[in-house]
Enzyme design. Sequence first.
Site, PDB file in Angstrom:
ATOM      1  N   CYS A 105      41.172  37.284  39.843  1.00  0.00           N
ATOM      2  CA  CYS A 105      42.452  36.815  40.346  1.00  0.00           C
ATOM      3  C   CYS A 105      43.104  35.881  39.321  1.00  0.00           C
ATOM      4  O   CYS A 105      42.467  34.960  38.821  1.00  0.00           O
ATOM      5  CB  CYS A 105      42.217  36.083  41.668  1.00  0.00           C
ATOM      6  N   GLU A 106      44.361  36.126  39.020  1.00  0.00           N
ATOM      7  CA  GLU A 106      45.042  35.295  38.035  1.00  0.00           C
ATOM      8  C   GLU A 106      45.401  33.912  38.569  1.00  0.00           C
ATOM      9  O   GLU A 106      45.778  33.033  37.795  1.00  0.00           O
ATOM     10  CB  GLU A 106      46.298  35.994  37.527  1.00  0.00           C
ATOM     11  N   HIS A 107      45.279  33.716  39.861  1.00  0.00           N
ATOM     12  CA  HIS A 107      45.626  32.416  40.446  1.00  0.00           C
ATOM     13  C   HIS A 107      44.464  31.430  40.411  1.00  0.00           C
ATOM     14  O   HIS A 107      44.672  30.233  40.215  1.00  0.00           O
ATOM     15  CB  HIS A 107      46.092  32.602  41.898  1.00  0.00           C
ATOM     16  N   HIS A 108      43.216  31.935  40.617  1.00  0.00           N
ATOM     17  CA  HIS A 108      42.059  31.042  40.655  1.00  0.00           C
ATOM     18  C   HIS A 108      40.970  31.444  39.660  1.00  0.00           C
ATOM     19  O   HIS A 108      39.972  30.737  39.542  1.00  0.00           O
ATOM     20  CB  HIS A 108      41.456  31.009  42.063  1.00  0.00           C
TER      21      HIS A 108
ATOM     22  N   CYS B 154      38.546  34.563  46.203  1.00  0.00           N
ATOM     23  CA  CYS B 154      39.380  33.384  46.443  1.00  0.00           C
ATOM     24  C   CYS B 154      39.666  33.216  47.934  1.00  0.00           C
ATOM     25  O   CYS B 154      40.037  32.127  48.385  1.00  0.00           O
ATOM     26  CB  CYS B 154      40.689  33.461  45.661  1.00  0.00           C
TER      27      CYS B 154
ATOM     28  N   GLN C 187      46.079  42.143  42.848  1.00  0.00           N
ATOM     29  CA  GLN C 187      45.819  43.507  43.293  1.00  0.00           C
ATOM     30  C   GLN C 187      47.101  44.315  43.379  1.00  0.00           C
ATOM     31  O   GLN C 187      47.126  45.502  43.031  1.00  0.00           O
ATOM     32  CB  GLN C 187      45.110  43.485  44.647  1.00  0.00           C
TER      33      GLN C 187
ATOM     34  N   HIS D  73      38.483  39.735  47.996  1.00  0.00           N
ATOM     35  CA  HIS D  73      38.863  38.674  47.074  1.00  0.00           C
ATOM     36  C   HIS D  73      38.015  37.427  47.317  1.00  0.00           C
ATOM     37  O   HIS D  73      38.021  36.870  48.415  1.00  0.00           O
ATOM     38  CB  HIS D  73      40.349  38.324  47.246  1.00  0.00           C
TER      39      HIS D  73
END
Length: 211
Positions: A99-102, A170, A140, A168
């Site tokens: 995940c590019e956020h976490h 996250c 995704q 996920h």
Amino acid sequence: MSDVVKSLSPRLSPAAEKPTGIPSREEAEAAVRILIRWAGDDPAREGLHDTPKRVAKAFKELYSGYDEEPGEILDKIFREVEGYDDIVLVRDIPFYSHCEHHMVPFYGVAHVAYYPTKGVVGLSKLARLVDAYARRLQTQETMTAQIATAMEKALEPRGVAVMIEAEHMCMSMRGVQKAGALTLTTQFSGVFKTDPAEQVRFLTLVRNGRG
């Protein structure tokens, strides 16, 4: 050419986005040491002494998709297929992404299908295409669209269908901590988008044989 290809955003370009100003391995290892200290541990202790080196090496593998050119993966088309023009589906392609956020993992399976026009591509190439986009910092939703867009541009098919099912971390190991929750995304183009019956056929084939 489909609307999917016509209206590409830079993020959905089939070409790999090459990062600029890539730091050295030494700089990457130093950054890992800082993160270890931020987590509350001592990067100099025996168990963590070689961790920065291992993490930097792992990153080269986990994010190797940045070195892949999706257009080159799909550049070999077999035109002598005895007039075959029906659906080609490869389902249950396993993948692992981050995940590019976490920067924590999400993983699952991808199902990809298309109606060929000018020939077919090797089945293993479709699995490689999934990996080329999975092995990057991702969402995704974007990954689903990228796979469909790359197939549209390279194969010029009558239609493309992509479905991804993933869990996920996250969401499972942090935040709401709902382990086992699956996220499903789809992207349709061509006949799959204009004809609901084709979507039903794709979904039926994907689910066929499952309990």
